[in-house]
Design an enzyme around this catalytic site. Structure first.
Site, PDB file in Angstrom:
ATOM      1  N   SER A   1       0.889  -0.754  -0.518  1.00  0.00           N
ATOM      2  CA  SER A   1       0.176  -0.055   0.636  1.00  0.00           C
ATOM      3  C   SER A   1       1.400   0.980  -0.037  1.00  0.00           C
ATOM      4  O   SER A   1       1.889   1.307   0.878  1.00  0.00           O
ATOM      5  CB  SER A   1      -1.324  -0.081   0.984  1.00  0.00           C
ATOM      6  OG  SER A   1      -2.014   1.206   1.175  1.00  0.00           O
TER       7      SER A   1
ATOM      8  N   LYS B   1      -4.261  -7.218   3.852  1.00  0.00           N
ATOM      9  CA  LYS B   1      -3.916  -6.161   2.427  1.00  0.00           C
ATOM     10  C   LYS B   1      -5.504  -5.360   2.280  1.00  0.00           C
ATOM     11  O   LYS B   1      -6.284  -4.826   2.163  1.00  0.00           O
ATOM     12  CB  LYS B   1      -3.038  -5.992   1.443  1.00  0.00           C
ATOM     13  CG  LYS B   1      -3.498  -5.470   0.049  1.00  0.00           C
ATOM     14  CD  LYS B   1      -3.180  -3.751   0.882  1.00  0.00           C
ATOM     15  CE  LYS B   1      -3.036  -2.422  -0.090  1.00  0.00           C
ATOM     16  NZ  LYS B   1      -3.870  -2.440  -1.201  1.00  0.00           N
TER      17      LYS B   1
ATOM     18  N   HIS C   1      -7.308  -3.991   4.927  1.00  0.00           N
ATOM     19  CA  HIS C   1      -6.503  -2.608   4.658  1.00  0.00           C
ATOM     20  C   HIS C   1      -7.808  -1.818   4.250  1.00  0.00           C
ATOM     21  O   HIS C   1      -8.072  -0.256   3.832  1.00  0.00           O
ATOM     22  CB  HIS C   1      -5.005  -2.973   4.298  1.00  0.00           C
ATOM     23  CG  HIS C   1      -4.746  -1.090   3.690  1.00  0.00           C
ATOM     24  ND1 HIS C   1      -5.037  -0.355   2.548  1.00  0.00           N
ATOM     25  CD2 HIS C   1      -4.128  -0.553   4.291  1.00  0.00           C
ATOM     26  CE1 HIS C   1      -4.596   0.162   2.905  1.00  0.00           C
ATOM     27  NE2 HIS C   1      -3.511   0.637   3.661  1.00  0.00           N
ATOM     28  N   ASN C   2      -7.986  -2.290   2.737  1.00  0.00           N
ATOM     29  CA  ASN C   2      -8.853  -1.999   1.568  1.00  0.00           C
ATOM     30  C   ASN C   2     -10.181  -1.109   1.680  1.00  0.00           C
ATOM     31  O   ASN C   2     -10.545  -0.160   1.835  1.00  0.00           O
ATOM     32  CB  ASN C   2      -8.452  -2.762   0.133  1.00  0.00           C
ATOM     33  CG  ASN C   2      -7.331  -1.874  -0.242  1.00  0.00           C
ATOM     34  OD1 ASN C   2      -6.279  -1.691  -0.054  1.00  0.00           O
ATOM     35  ND2 ASN C   2      -7.262  -2.974  -1.783  1.00  0.00           N
TER      36      ASN C   2
ATOM     37  N   GLU D   1      -9.864   1.643   4.024  1.00  0.00           N
ATOM     38  CA  GLU D   1      -9.514   3.135   3.280  1.00  0.00           C
ATOM     39  C   GLU D   1     -11.332   3.349   2.666  1.00  0.00           C
ATOM     40  O   GLU D   1     -11.667   4.406   2.509  1.00  0.00           O
ATOM     41  CB  GLU D   1      -8.768   2.311   1.951  1.00  0.00           C
ATOM     42  CG  GLU D   1      -8.055   3.510   1.144  1.00  0.00           C
ATOM     43  CD  GLU D   1      -7.749   3.006   0.225  1.00  0.00           C
ATOM     44  OE1 GLU D   1      -8.373   2.401  -1.178  1.00  0.00           O
ATOM     45  OE2 GLU D   1      -6.558   1.997   0.108  1.00  0.00           O
TER      46      GLU D   1
ATOM     47  N   LYS E   1     -12.411  -1.461  -7.098  1.00  0.00           N
ATOM     48  CA  LYS E   1     -11.649  -2.634  -7.808  1.00  0.00           C
ATOM     49  C   LYS E   1     -12.243  -3.768  -7.442  1.00  0.00           C
ATOM     50  O   LYS E   1     -11.847  -4.631  -7.645  1.00  0.00           O
ATOM     51  CB  LYS E   1     -10.092  -2.530  -8.055  1.00  0.00           C
ATOM     52  CG  LYS E   1      -9.928  -1.282  -8.902  1.00  0.00           C
ATOM     53  CD  LYS E   1      -7.953  -1.121  -9.171  1.00  0.00           C
ATOM     54  CE  LYS E   1      -7.724  -0.489  -9.925  1.00  0.00           C
ATOM     55  NZ  LYS E   1      -5.964  -0.735  -9.824  1.00  0.00           N
TER      56      LYS E   1
ATOM     57  N   ARG F   1     -20.723   3.318  -2.847  1.00  0.00           N
ATOM     58  CA  ARG F   1     -19.584   3.211  -3.884  1.00  0.00           C
ATOM     59  C   ARG F   1     -20.486   2.316  -5.331  1.00  0.00           C
ATOM     60  O   ARG F   1     -20.722   3.874  -6.322  1.00  0.00           O
ATOM     61  CB  ARG F   1     -18.572   2.581  -4.085  1.00  0.00           C
ATOM     62  CG  ARG F   1     -17.308   3.438  -3.363  1.00  0.00           C
ATOM     63  CD  ARG F   1     -16.159   3.105  -3.626  1.00  0.00           C
ATOM     64  NE  ARG F   1     -14.905   3.045  -2.529  1.00  0.00           N
ATOM     65  CZ  ARG F   1     -13.895   3.379  -2.988  1.00  0.00           C
ATOM     66  NH1 ARG F   1     -13.222   2.667  -4.136  1.00  0.00           N
ATOM     67  NH2 ARG F   1     -12.792   4.421  -2.138  1.00  0.00           N
TER      68      ARG F   1
ATOM     69  N   HIS G   1     -36.354 -23.319  16.160  1.00  0.00           N
ATOM     70  CA  HIS G   1     -34.343 -23.190  16.082  1.00  0.00           C
ATOM     71  C   HIS G   1     -34.105 -22.962  17.596  1.00  0.00           C
ATOM     72  O   HIS G   1     -32.575 -22.840  17.420  1.00  0.00           O
ATOM     73  CB  HIS G   1     -34.693 -21.736  15.368  1.00  0.00           C
ATOM     74  CG  HIS G   1     -34.433 -22.147  13.471  1.00  0.00           C
ATOM     75  ND1 HIS G   1     -33.803 -22.623  13.325  1.00  0.00           N
ATOM     76  CD2 HIS G   1     -35.814 -21.038  12.984  1.00  0.00           C
ATOM     77  CE1 HIS G   1     -34.944 -22.108  12.026  1.00  0.00           C
ATOM     78  NE2 HIS G   1     -35.577 -21.550  11.787  1.00  0.00           N
TER      79      HIS G   1
END
Length: 427
Positions: A91, A146, A149-150, A153, A223, A250, A410
């Protein structure tokens, strides 16, 4: 080759270019260390297939791309006994490439030990001046960390832009918003993401009037790593509401993809502006600072909780203190707040409780800012609910479990005696 010639003319005489892959591999010292920094998915598999015939089991391939951690673990299994394969998160963006990134390798311990002396020379430094790289853990731990981490972010970025939107709804112009962010960019939330936000808001459009950010179309692309984080949180039973809200924000930004949004005609869309006086803006600065503190802390704690749960379940043996440390320099989510988060993974809980007591008293700031505007605030809402849920006495989930038992037997647990129970409801 032309690009390499420009390096040679500048004195980079130790760089050699090759047109044949075999010649390149044969030029390396053993054990050979090859870095892949390419698009994730099939391109990585194709690159490995091309390289493997020139390598042996002592050599090392390192995937520095944003590969999904399960793909990394699949490749490690397939390449066992053929080559040592590492998944390595990195990063830092363009600045990291120039001044040193944060690097998160995971996989074979011995292979990582071979690489660490090299990586320590190129990474950024943490708050104590130590290299921002460590052996993250076993198997796909490097790419898992990672990925999370994103996700963190995503949440911090969305939280910042929601506050930006609130200030727009108060009638502040772009330079005024930049000034408010400049005033709050200190203490725990002094960070790279706030620094670049101030720079962006201060950038004038060189091809026209006004500020460049005002000309940018409001569709935020992604991405996929944020979505992976949410999927994994569900898989490991970790709550990441702020990250999840940021991912869907997004997606919602591309409103043309929504059937409902496409039915909204222009006269139904609204922009409400409640103009604030200069005195009110000054008074609002503390509220914004405290709200951003909660956004940062909520995002970090949710992401780190997911990493801890995955590490325990999959045997990654991740050192949480080290993860927090190597994020202190080079990486996109670096901030001063990271210096205090190691307390959450240590035995002494005094400092942790102090932090959480401060958060509990700061919830009102978030609520106050929320109530003053009519803008969408998915991450601010999620952060508020996250901490409210943590601090709540008894949750109303007892009624949900009762409903589940009523229609599906349940079972449920009781608070007054041990064991699992079912039935007892009036029908």
């Amino acid at each position: 080759m032309e690009k390499l010639k420009t390096f040679w003319t500048k004195g980079w005489t130790n760089i050699e270019g090759f047109e044949e892959l075999e010649d390149f591999v044969n030029s390396l010292e053993s054990p050979k260390k090859i870095i892949l920094l390419i698009k994730s998915g099939e391109p990585v598999d194709l690159a490995i297939k091309s390289l493997i015939k020139f390598l042996d089991k002592s050599d090392i391939i390192v995937d520095f791309g944003n590969s999904f951690y399960k793909d990394t673990e699949r490749r490690q299994m397939e390449l066992q006994g053929k080559v040592r394969y590492l998944g390595c998160g990195i990063s830092g963006g363009e600045e990291g490439a120039l001044h040193g990134p944060s690097i998160m390798p995971g996989g074979d311990k011995n292979a990582i030990e071979v690489l660490l002396p090299l990586l320590q020379k190129v990474v950024a430094k943490d708050f104590a001046g130590l290299p921002c790289v460590t052996n993250v853990g076993k198997f796909g731990a490097g790419h898992f960390v990672k990925m999370v981490h994103n996700g963190i972010e995503y949440a911090i970025m969305q939280g910042i832009v929601e506050i930006y939107d609130i200030m727009r709804s108060f009638g502040l112009n772009t330079p005024q918003i930049a000034e408010v962010f400049r005033k709050v960019d200190y203490g725990n939330i002094q960070s790279y993401l706030l620094d670049i936000t101030i720079s962006i808001l201060s950038s004038e459009d060189k091809n026209g009037e006004g500020f460049l950010v005002e000309k940018v179309f409001e569709e935020a692309k992604a991405k996929g790593t944020g979505g992976w984080t949410v999927q994994c949180a569900i898989e490991f039973g970790a709550a990441v509401p702020s990250i999840s809200a940021a991912v869907f924000a997004r997606i919602m930004s591309a409103r043309n993809q929504s059937y409902l949004a496409n039915q909204i005609v222009n006269d139904l869309r609204e922009t409400r502006v409640v103009r604030k006086s200069q005195e009110e803006i000054e008074a609002m600065t503390t509220t914004i600072f405290r709200t951003l503190e909660m956004v940062y802390l909520g995002a970090y704690l949710q992401g780190l909780d997911l990493i801890k749960q995955a590490s325990d379940e999959k045997g990654y043996q991740i050192n949480m203190d080290e993860v927090v440390r190597i994020w202190q320099g080079g990486c996109i989510i670096r901030s001063q707040m990271l210096s205090m988060l190691d307390t959450f993974w240590q035995e002494d809980k005094v400092k942790t409780h102090k932090i959480l007591y401060e958060v509990k008293s700061d919830i009102n700031y978030l609520r106050m800012l929320h109530n003053q505007s009519h803008t969408p605030k998915p991450v601010l809402n999620a952060t508020y609910d996250y901490f409210q849920t943590i601090f709540a006495g008894r949750l109303p989930s007892n009624l949900i479990q009762a409903q589940r038992d009523f229609f599906g037997a349940h079972t449920y647990r009781r608070i007054d005696r041990p064991g699992d129970f079912t039935g007892g409801w009036n029908r």
